[in-house]
Design a protein around this motif. Structure first.
Motif, PDB file in Angstrom:
ATOM      1  N   PRO A  28       0.800  -1.236   0.000  1.00 37.92           N
ATOM      2  CA  PRO A  28       0.000   0.000   0.000  1.00 37.92           C
ATOM      3  C   PRO A  28       0.828   1.280   0.000  1.00 37.92           C
ATOM      4  O   PRO A  28       0.367   2.314  -0.483  1.00 37.92           O
ATOM      5  CB  PRO A  28      -0.819  -0.119   1.290  1.00 37.92           C
ATOM      6  N   LEU A  29       2.038   1.235   0.523  1.00 34.13           N
ATOM      7  CA  LEU A  29       2.853   2.444   0.597  1.00 34.13           C
ATOM      8  C   LEU A  29       3.719   2.660  -0.636  1.00 34.13           C
ATOM      9  O   LEU A  29       3.965   3.797  -1.046  1.00 34.13           O
ATOM     10  CB  LEU A  29       3.743   2.406   1.846  1.00 34.13           C
ATOM     11  N   ILE A  30       4.203   1.574  -1.236  1.00 32.97           N
ATOM     12  CA  ILE A  30       5.143   1.742  -2.349  1.00 32.97           C
ATOM     13  C   ILE A  30       4.597   1.218  -3.668  1.00 32.97           C
ATOM     14  O   ILE A  30       5.235   1.406  -4.715  1.00 32.97           O
ATOM     15  CB  ILE A  30       6.490   1.061  -2.055  1.00 32.97           C
ATOM     16  N   GLY A  31       3.463   0.559  -3.652  1.00 34.81           N
ATOM     17  CA  GLY A  31       2.963  -0.090  -4.860  1.00 34.81           C
ATOM     18  C   GLY A  31       2.774   0.860  -6.035  1.00 34.81           C
ATOM     19  O   GLY A  31       3.232   0.589  -7.149  1.00 34.81           O
ATOM     20  N   ALA A  32       2.111   1.986  -5.801  1.00 31.93           N
ATOM     21  CA  ALA A  32       1.832   2.928  -6.887  1.00 31.93           C
ATOM     22  C   ALA A  32       3.109   3.527  -7.470  1.00 31.93           C
ATOM     23  O   ALA A  32       3.305   3.495  -8.695  1.00 31.93           O
ATOM     24  CB  ALA A  32       0.869   4.015  -6.414  1.00 31.93           C
ATOM     25  N   PRO A  33       4.011   4.088  -6.645  1.00 28.58           N
ATOM     26  CA  PRO A  33       5.245   4.618  -7.241  1.00 28.58           C
ATOM     27  C   PRO A  33       6.112   3.539  -7.874  1.00 28.58           C
ATOM     28  O   PRO A  33       6.797   3.803  -8.869  1.00 28.58           O
ATOM     29  CB  PRO A  33       5.961   5.288  -6.067  1.00 28.58           C
ATOM     30  N   ALA A  34       6.070   2.319  -7.327  1.00 25.82           N
ATOM     31  CA  ALA A  34       6.865   1.245  -7.914  1.00 25.82           C
ATOM     32  C   ALA A  34       6.342   0.866  -9.296  1.00 25.82           C
ATOM     33  O   ALA A  34       7.128   0.605 -10.218  1.00 25.82           O
ATOM     34  CB  ALA A  34       6.876   0.030  -6.988  1.00 25.82           C
ATOM     35  N   LEU A  35       5.032   0.844  -9.459  1.00 23.25           N
ATOM     36  CA  LEU A  35       4.463   0.553 -10.779  1.00 23.25           C
ATOM     37  C   LEU A  35       4.840   1.642 -11.779  1.00 23.25           C
ATOM     38  O   LEU A  35       5.189   1.355 -12.933  1.00 23.25           O
ATOM     39  CB  LEU A  35       2.950   0.422 -10.690  1.00 23.25           C
ATOM     40  N   ARG A  36       4.753   2.900 -11.338  1.00 21.25           N
ATOM     41  CA  ARG A  36       5.147   3.999 -12.234  1.00 21.25           C
ATOM     42  C   ARG A  36       6.629   3.898 -12.591  1.00 21.25           C
ATOM     43  O   ARG A  36       7.026   4.147 -13.741  1.00 21.25           O
ATOM     44  CB  ARG A  36       4.840   5.348 -11.581  1.00 21.25           C
ATOM     45  N   ALA A  37       7.437   3.536 -11.612  1.00 21.03           N
ATOM     46  CA  ALA A  37       8.862   3.384 -11.869  1.00 21.03           C
ATOM     47  C   ALA A  37       9.127   2.261 -12.861  1.00 21.03           C
ATOM     48  O   ALA A  37      10.005   2.358 -13.720  1.00 21.03           O
ATOM     49  CB  ALA A  37       9.605   3.121 -10.558  1.00 21.03           C
ATOM     50  N   ARG A  38       8.348   1.193 -12.741  1.00 16.21           N
ATOM     51  CA  ARG A  38       8.530   0.057 -13.654  1.00 16.21           C
ATOM     52  C   ARG A  38       8.207   0.469 -15.095  1.00 16.21           C
ATOM     53  O   ARG A  38       8.898   0.090 -16.034  1.00 16.21           O
ATOM     54  CB  ARG A  38       7.643  -1.100 -13.211  1.00 16.21           C
ATOM     55  N   GLU A  39       7.140   1.245 -15.252  1.00 14.22           N
ATOM     56  CA  GLU A  39       6.799   1.742 -16.587  1.00 14.22           C
ATOM     57  C   GLU A  39       7.878   2.704 -17.085  1.00 14.22           C
ATOM     58  O   GLU A  39       8.267   2.674 -18.260  1.00 14.22           O
ATOM     59  CB  GLU A  39       5.441   2.452 -16.553  1.00 14.22           C
ATOM     60  N   ALA A  40       8.358   3.560 -16.203  1.00 15.36           N
ATOM     61  CA  ALA A  40       9.407   4.504 -16.593  1.00 15.36           C
ATOM     62  C   ALA A  40      10.675   3.781 -17.003  1.00 15.36           C
ATOM     63  O   ALA A  40      11.355   4.195 -17.957  1.00 15.36           O
ATOM     64  CB  ALA A  40       9.694   5.464 -15.437  1.00 15.36           C
ATOM     65  N   ALA A  41      11.000   2.707 -16.301  1.00 17.03           N
ATOM     66  CA  ALA A  41      12.231   1.971 -16.593  1.00 17.03           C
ATOM     67  C   ALA A  41      12.223   1.397 -18.010  1.00 17.03           C
ATOM     68  O   ALA A  41      13.274   1.303 -18.654  1.00 17.03           O
ATOM     69  CB  ALA A  41      12.428   0.853 -15.575  1.00 17.03           C
ATOM     70  N   ARG A  42      11.044   1.038 -18.498  1.00 22.53           N
ATOM     71  CA  ARG A  42      10.957   0.494 -19.861  1.00 22.53           C
ATOM     72  C   ARG A  42      11.331   1.549 -20.890  1.00 22.53           C
ATOM     73  O   ARG A  42      11.874   1.237 -21.952  1.00 22.53           O
ATOM     74  CB  ARG A  42       9.538  -0.028 -20.124  1.00 22.53           C
ATOM     75  N   VAL A  43      11.013   2.804 -20.590  1.00 17.12           N
ATOM     76  CA  VAL A  43      11.376   3.900 -21.494  1.00 17.12           C
ATOM     77  C   VAL A  43      12.835   4.299 -21.292  1.00 17.12           C
ATOM     78  O   VAL A  43      13.582   4.503 -22.262  1.00 17.12           O
ATOM     79  CB  VAL A  43      10.453   5.119 -21.256  1.00 17.12           C
ATOM     80  N   LEU A  44      13.260   4.375 -20.046  1.00 12.89           N
ATOM     81  CA  LEU A  44      14.615   4.823 -19.734  1.00 12.89           C
ATOM     82  C   LEU A  44      15.676   3.923 -20.362  1.00 12.89           C
ATOM     83  O   LEU A  44      16.719   4.409 -20.807  1.00 12.89           O
ATOM     84  CB  LEU A  44      14.822   4.864 -18.216  1.00 12.89           C
ATOM     85  N   ARG A  45      15.410   2.630 -20.433  1.00 14.75           N
ATOM     86  CA  ARG A  45      16.422   1.704 -20.941  1.00 14.75           C
ATOM     87  C   ARG A  45      16.733   1.940 -22.413  1.00 14.75           C
ATOM     88  O   ARG A  45      17.790   1.517 -22.915  1.00 14.75           O
ATOM     89  CB  ARG A  45      16.020   0.250 -20.690  1.00 14.75           C
ATOM     90  N   THR A  46      15.826   2.616 -23.135  1.00 17.56           N
ATOM     91  CA  THR A  46      16.046   2.864 -24.562  1.00 17.56           C
ATOM     92  C   THR A  46      16.366   4.317 -24.883  1.00 17.56           C
ATOM     93  O   THR A  46      16.573   4.662 -26.048  1.00 17.56           O
ATOM     94  CB  THR A  46      14.801   2.444 -25.371  1.00 17.56           C
TER      95      THR A  46
END
Length: 418
Positions: A8-26
């Protein structure tokens, strides 16, 4: 699929980070560098906002009776903030590790094989007090194509909130995906969530005191890159030059006592004739000495040392002193009490230097140089995310290459295996 209801505390930012990481890697290097420059400029433009938040944190920490060394680690001023911004700019000049070919070959069957550096993905950082770590970690993650989930200490939460707001807004305006840099809740439960967020977070890096690091290492289900405490030693050999030894020891101990590469124990060969001069120089500099019988006999005012002193990372103007019979005894002392961070030898003898560097087990071994040089910036790596004292996956200052993994790219021409 990870159920974010469990986080509940980190789930939302972690999901956003996961989506961001897919863009950042390229993202191309130029895009990441532009974002870093924009972030550095924004720190200057919004310095008053950051420093006001920091002043409130420092005042609260002081009122709470926080030790002076810890308050010093927390404090920002204009010069320190400008230095933090400059560290981001320095990253722009460093090579982007993403896409580097670590090794490659053509196999006998005609397949070409390349081992290529790729980002780790979502990097979680758990750290204490020092708000510059917030900026260093964010910058290193951006340059290496990773998303950053940052969990600083509650004592610096106001400062970190201001810093991440500045960095995040500037980065997004410059083209970084939303969620690339996020500050997690100061609630203690957020650390527990981060440590078990396997599937959301790719690696966790702790940076702080022994209790924090031990908690992360023992509780984490996510892979950990362990950074360690700095119970660092300086060994002065019988062959050492007196002036050199004094300069190295004083700098190792007194240059900045609140950091992990500050020396905590001085080991001196029994045949060193200038021991009284060396210890007097330390006490004249304001260092409280805790020594064995030989050290106490050399100069007045040395406190008796116990096993607790040999084991302590003081992070203060205190130093333990032991007189050893020979280099082997110095190495045995370091093996017993050292943390594997940085160990220094002051010697003129090539044999003593070779025996010390071969015999000591540490992330960094310094020869006739201060322990304070164990630092990503001093090594030319740019801002570091920490200093690893483990042996896998990286050791020593964690710069850009250490924030990547590798992928094998195998290229054929219709090859099939028989």
């Amino acid at each position: 699929m990870v159920d974010t209801a469990d986080f509940p505390l980190i789930g939302a930012p972690a999901l956003r980070a996961r989506e961001a990481a897919r863009v950042l890697r390229t993202l191309p290097t130029a895009a990441k560098d532009a974002a870093l420059l924009a972030m550095a400029d924004a720190l200057g433009e919004r310095a008053a906002e950051v420093l006001a938040a920091n002043a409130a944190d420092v005042a609260a920490a002081t009122a709470a009776g926080t030790p002076a060394a810890m308050v010093d680690r927390l404090r920002l001023d204009e010069a320190r903030l400008a230095g933090v911004a400059d560290a981001l700019r320095a990253l722009v000049a460093l090579p982007d590790p993403v896409g580097d070919v670590v090794r490659g070959s053509t196999l006998p069957n005609g397949l070409t094989l390349r081992q290529v550096r790729v980002p780790l993905g979502v990097v979680g950082m758990v750290y204490e007090a020092r708000p510059n770590v917030t900026v260093d970690a964010a910058g290193l993650c951006v340059k290496s194509g990773n998303a950053a989930l940052l969990r600083g200490s509650a004592s610096a939460h106001g400062t970190n909130t201001a810093l991440v707001a500045v960095l995040g807004e500037a980065g997004e305006k410059a083209g970084l995906p939303a969620g690339s840099i996020a500050l997690l809740s100061a609630d203690r439960a957020s650390v527990a969530e981060l440590l078990r967020a396997r599937g959301l977070v790719d690696v966790v890096i702790p940076r702080g005191g022994a209790s924090l690091i031990q908690r992360v290492v023992t509780e984490a289900r996510v892979p950990v890159i362990e950074t360690g405490v700095g119970n660092c030693h300086v060994y002065v050999d019988a062959s050492a030059d007196a002036a050199m030894a004094e300069a190295v020891v004083l700098n190792s101990k007194t240059h900045r006592v609140s950091v992990c590469n500050s020396a905590e124990t001085l080991l001196v060969h029994r045949d060193v004739a200038f021991l009284p001069r060396l210890l007097t120089a330390l006490t004249d500099a304001g260092v409280t000495l805790h020594g064995d019988a030989a050290a106490r006999a050399a100069v007045p005012g040395v406190l008796p040392a116990t096993d607790e002193d040999w084991a302590t990372e003081y992070l203060a103007m205190d130093m333990a002193v032991r007189v050893v019979d020979d280099l082997d005894q110095a190495l045995e002392h370091i093996r017993t009490w050292g943390s594997g961070h940085s160990e220094a030898v002051v010697a003129d003898s090539a044999r003593a230097i070779a025996d010390f560097t071969a015999g000591v087990d540490a992330a960094a071994v310094l020869v006739n140089a201060s322990t304070r040089f164990t630092d990503g910036g001093e090594f030319g790596f740019g801002a570091e995310i920490g200093i690893s004292t483990q042996k896998l996956h990286a050791r020593g200052p964690l710069g850009l290459p250490e924030l990547t993994s590798t992928t094998y790219v195998v290229t054929g021409a219709g090859h099939v295996r028989s």
